[in-house]
Design a protein around this motif. Structure first.
Motif, short mmCIF file in Angstrom:
data_model
loop_
_atom_site.label_atom_id
_atom_site.label_comp_id
_atom_site.label_asym_id
_atom_site.label_seq_id
_atom_site.Cartn_x
_atom_site.Cartn_y
_atom_site.Cartn_z
N SER A 12 -15.07 24.04 13.52
CA SER A 12 -13.73 24.56 13.81
C SER A 12 -13.04 25.02 12.52
O SER A 12 -12.36 26.05 12.51
CB SER A 12 -12.87 23.50 14.51
OG SER A 12 -12.62 22.38 13.67
N GLN A 13 -13.25 24.30 11.43
CA GLN A 13 -12.63 24.68 10.16
C GLN A 13 -13.25 25.95 9.59
O GLN A 13 -12.56 26.79 9.00
CB GLN A 13 -12.75 23.53 9.14
CG GLN A 13 -11.86 22.34 9.47
CD GLN A 13 -10.40 22.71 9.61
OE1 GLN A 13 -9.82 23.31 8.70
NE2 GLN A 13 -9.80 22.37 10.73
N GLY A 26 -3.32 17.43 10.01
CA GLY A 26 -4.22 16.64 10.86
C GLY A 26 -4.13 16.94 12.34
O GLY A 26 -5.17 17.14 13.00
N ASP A 82 -5.86 20.23 13.07
CA ASP A 82 -7.30 20.08 12.88
C ASP A 82 -7.94 19.36 14.06
O ASP A 82 -9.02 19.73 14.53
CB ASP A 82 -7.59 19.31 11.58
CG ASP A 82 -7.20 20.09 10.33
OD1 ASP A 82 -7.01 21.33 10.42
OD2 ASP A 82 -7.06 19.47 9.27
N GLU A 83 -7.27 18.33 14.55
CA GLU A 83 -7.81 17.56 15.68
C GLU A 83 -7.86 18.39 16.95
O GLU A 83 -8.85 18.35 17.70
CB GLU A 83 -6.97 16.30 15.91
CG GLU A 83 -7.17 15.23 14.85
CD GLU A 83 -6.22 14.04 15.03
OE1 GLU A 83 -5.74 13.83 16.16
OE2 GLU A 83 -5.97 13.34 14.03
N ALA A 141 -10.70 20.85 16.61
CA ALA A 141 -12.00 20.18 16.75
C ALA A 141 -12.26 19.82 18.21
O ALA A 141 -13.40 19.95 18.70
CB ALA A 141 -12.03 18.92 15.88
N ASP A 142 -11.23 19.38 18.92
CA ASP A 142 -11.39 19.05 20.35
C ASP A 142 -11.77 20.28 21.16
O ASP A 142 -12.62 20.21 22.06
CB ASP A 142 -10.09 18.45 20.91
CG ASP A 142 -9.83 17.04 20.39
OD1 ASP A 142 -10.75 16.43 19.80
OD2 ASP A 142 -8.69 16.56 20.56
N ASP A 169 -15.73 19.25 14.16
CA ASP A 169 -14.63 19.31 13.20
C ASP A 169 -14.92 20.29 12.07
O ASP A 169 -14.06 21.04 11.63
CB ASP A 169 -14.28 17.93 12.67
CG ASP A 169 -15.45 17.22 11.99
OD1 ASP A 169 -16.62 17.63 12.19
OD2 ASP A 169 -15.20 16.24 11.26
N LYS A 202 -15.35 21.12 20.35
CA LYS A 202 -16.24 20.14 21.00
C LYS A 202 -16.37 20.46 22.49
O LYS A 202 -17.47 20.38 23.06
CB LYS A 202 -15.66 18.72 20.81
CG LYS A 202 -16.55 17.62 21.40
CD LYS A 202 -17.81 17.46 20.56
CE LYS A 202 -18.59 16.21 20.93
NZ LYS A 202 -19.43 16.35 22.12
N HIS A 212 -3.29 18.23 3.80
CA HIS A 212 -4.40 17.86 4.69
C HIS A 212 -3.92 16.84 5.72
O HIS A 212 -4.21 16.96 6.91
CB HIS A 212 -5.56 17.30 3.88
CG HIS A 212 -6.76 16.97 4.71
ND1 HIS A 212 -7.60 17.94 5.22
CD2 HIS A 212 -7.24 15.79 5.16
CE1 HIS A 212 -8.55 17.36 5.93
NE2 HIS A 212 -8.36 16.06 5.91
#
Length: 199
Positions: free
Chosen positions: A151-152, A122, A125-126, A129-130, A148, A133, A118
């Motif tokens: 997106s997952q 990171g 994932d970021e 998520a961006d 976030d 967003k 995880h």
């Protein structure tokens, strides 16, 4: 070529072979041990341990390799300036060829190495998520979940399709891309148009 450089090249080739084989072996059985990986790579266990002192080191290196590939693709497609949904579709299309290779990381992420994996994932994932967003801010993606989390969910669907496709080979990137776009709240007609005639 000097003996030293030949030895270095051989060491690098062996290490890369172990990593490639480990992805296949762990993809078949996420609980496979270092001995299983050594046998499949055609080396002794000691050779695997020389390169990777523990199973966690091996899994971490596989994860770092995946992160490097995925962030490179996502950064490149993000730079295109396209709408968020078109960027997502392009990312999944470009990622699909390696999805089968790295799907095991999702299984391992839910196990004993979850925290380590995880943490290493990171950056991916970021970026995801961006992107989501950006799509939410532009009213392209649904807003019923935080970026976030959404997106997952959408990204997880891609790996779920990859798992199913692995068993019978009839679904593919097109279905994964459309399904993930639907999860993001993109209307079906738009999702299909974004994918176009890709297989």
């Amino acid at each position: 070529m000097s003996t030293e450089s030949a030895r270095v090249r051989s060491t690098i080739e062996t290490r890369n072979r172990i990593l490639d084989v480990a992805l296949d072996v762990l993809g078949e059985n996420a609980d496979a041990g270092m001995g299983d990986i050594a046998s499949a790579a055609g080396v002794v266990r000691r050779t695997v341990y020389d390169h990777f002192p523990s199973r966690l080191d091996l899994v971490s290196t596989l994860t770092e390799r995946a992160v490097t590939e995925m962030t490179a693709v996502l950064t490149e497609v993000n730079a295109s300036g396209a709408e968020a949904d078109a960027t997502w579709a392009e990312f999944i299309a470009r990622l699909w060829p390696v999805t089968h290779r790295y799907r095991v990381l999702l299984a391992l992420r839910r196990g004993e190495y979850g925290e380590a994996i995880h943490g290493l994932l990171g950056p991916v994932d970021e970026l995801l998520a961006d992107l989501v967003k950006r799509g939410q801010d532009g009213d392209v993606f649904a807003q019923h979940l935080p970026a976030d989390m959404l997106s997952q969910v959408a990204y997880g669907v891609v790996f779920a399709v990859a798992d199913s496709d692995q068993s019978n080979g009839t679904v593919g990137a097109r279905a994964a891309t459309i399904t993930s776009l639907l999860m993001l709240g993109v209307p079906e007609t738009r999702a299909i148009a974004l994918v176009g005639d890709r297989p």
